[in-house]
Design an enzyme around this catalytic site. Sequence first.
Site, mmCIF file in Angstrom:
data_model
loop_
_atom_site.group_PDB
_atom_site.id
_atom_site.type_symbol
_atom_site.label_atom_id
_atom_site.label_comp_id
_atom_site.label_asym_id
_atom_site.label_seq_id
_atom_site.Cartn_x
_atom_site.Cartn_y
_atom_site.Cartn_z
ATOM 1 N N GLU A 3 7.027 -33.922 2.060
ATOM 2 C CA GLU A 3 7.492 -34.617 0.786
ATOM 3 C C GLU A 3 8.714 -35.325 1.040
ATOM 4 O O GLU A 3 9.736 -34.444 1.264
ATOM 5 C CB GLU A 3 7.551 -33.478 -0.342
ATOM 6 C CG GLU A 3 6.111 -32.739 -0.584
ATOM 7 C CD GLU A 3 6.419 -31.755 -1.423
ATOM 8 O OE1 GLU A 3 6.514 -31.736 -2.864
ATOM 9 O OE2 GLU A 3 6.064 -30.566 -1.148
ATOM 10 N N GLU B 213 13.358 -29.181 4.405
ATOM 11 C CA GLU B 213 12.706 -29.208 3.136
ATOM 12 C C GLU B 213 11.467 -30.413 3.069
ATOM 13 O O GLU B 213 10.550 -30.062 2.170
ATOM 14 C CB GLU B 213 13.704 -29.153 2.111
ATOM 15 C CG GLU B 213 14.553 -28.118 1.893
ATOM 16 C CD GLU B 213 13.632 -26.940 0.985
ATOM 17 O OE1 GLU B 213 12.825 -27.026 0.178
ATOM 18 O OE2 GLU B 213 13.877 -25.620 1.691
#
Length: 401
Positions: free
Chosen positions: A320, A329
């Site tokens: 993402e 992340e």
Amino acid sequence: MATTTIGITYIIILVACFLSSSSDIGVESFGINYGQVANNLPEPEKVLTLLTTLRITKTRIYDTNPDILRSFANSNMDLIVTVENEILSQLDDPQAASQWVSTRILPYLPETKISGIQVGNEVFTDDDTTLIQHLVPAVINIHNALTKAGYSNIQVSTPSSLAVLDESYPPSAGTFKAEISTIMYQFLNFLSTTKTPFWINAYPYFAYKDEPDQIPLDYVLFNPNSGMVDPNTKLRYDNMLYAMVDAVYFAIAKMGFKGIEVRVSETGWPSKGDVDEAGATPQNAATYNRNLLRRQMANEGTPLNPRMRLEVYLFALFNEDLKPGPTSERNYGLFQPDESMTYNVGFSALATTSSSSSPSSSSASFSLASHATHTKVVHKGYHQSFMCWMFVYWVISALYV
């Protein structure tokens, strides 16, 4: 000719039994998180096709995206949706919670298989400390609204980070932080009464990243290793994830509750990270997720509950690109946004899963004064496989008559 005919019959039956038993062996306890913090992801229809191709039947999203709920209608996909933290404070009003259920959930039922609602994400350890006061009322109000609408089978819970624990090592020392004990007791009382699981986001990667010189890499990656033995229970752990889960079980027991199942709402390993993020490599990510998948295919339980298969949702389906924070992340995905594999985790080994039994639920409205109850796990499928293979044995015997 007769022997040849029997031989062909044997092969057909053998293949049929293998396929039948494969569906029983399917990974019913495995799901995947479908995050959407990106601007380049495929359309939900393509995501459903991808999940179906991978033979994954469980997924979780972090909102109630209507495009996804509509696209997943009339499919075999079991979906968990999420109440965003930003609106949690509104739902401690019963009317607001009822309105939320009426507009966000009911229009998609029963065509879309919504099995659970996660109220917030890591609320107990969120930076906004005011959220915790709204959690239990919101959970209760949503449950009661679903029950009133005839959908008490939809489980309502919340995923917590491992930071809810004050102690987690060894597992038998597991205890919740004192500052959240009052609200945690209320929440556990709700879970016990409604026979709903406690969900935990558990990442051995974080522990390894913080202390790569102290924690054996093989232990966190599920590779063969000497493991550790809990000095109090004498239980042996050969991986950190199971130790984390059992620490939560012990913490729950110390609050006076039994029979609450612990499930893993998130776990995974990043394939890329910053220079100070030890272990964030494609090789380690592939190893962690591949080994986890093998454990799931074996329907393993933890050392404390070896006969209760551990349900796990892997994080995540896609990388993402809009997620804030360190490089890791944005790199937990098994797939790139163009649907190419970040690395090969071995999904081709998955057998088609049979539909799991409906979760237990409470048909009554809930209040904080409700009393605790217990849950049971039922194992099925052994008898059918046994009879099938006995029939194969009979056919083989006939070849030599």
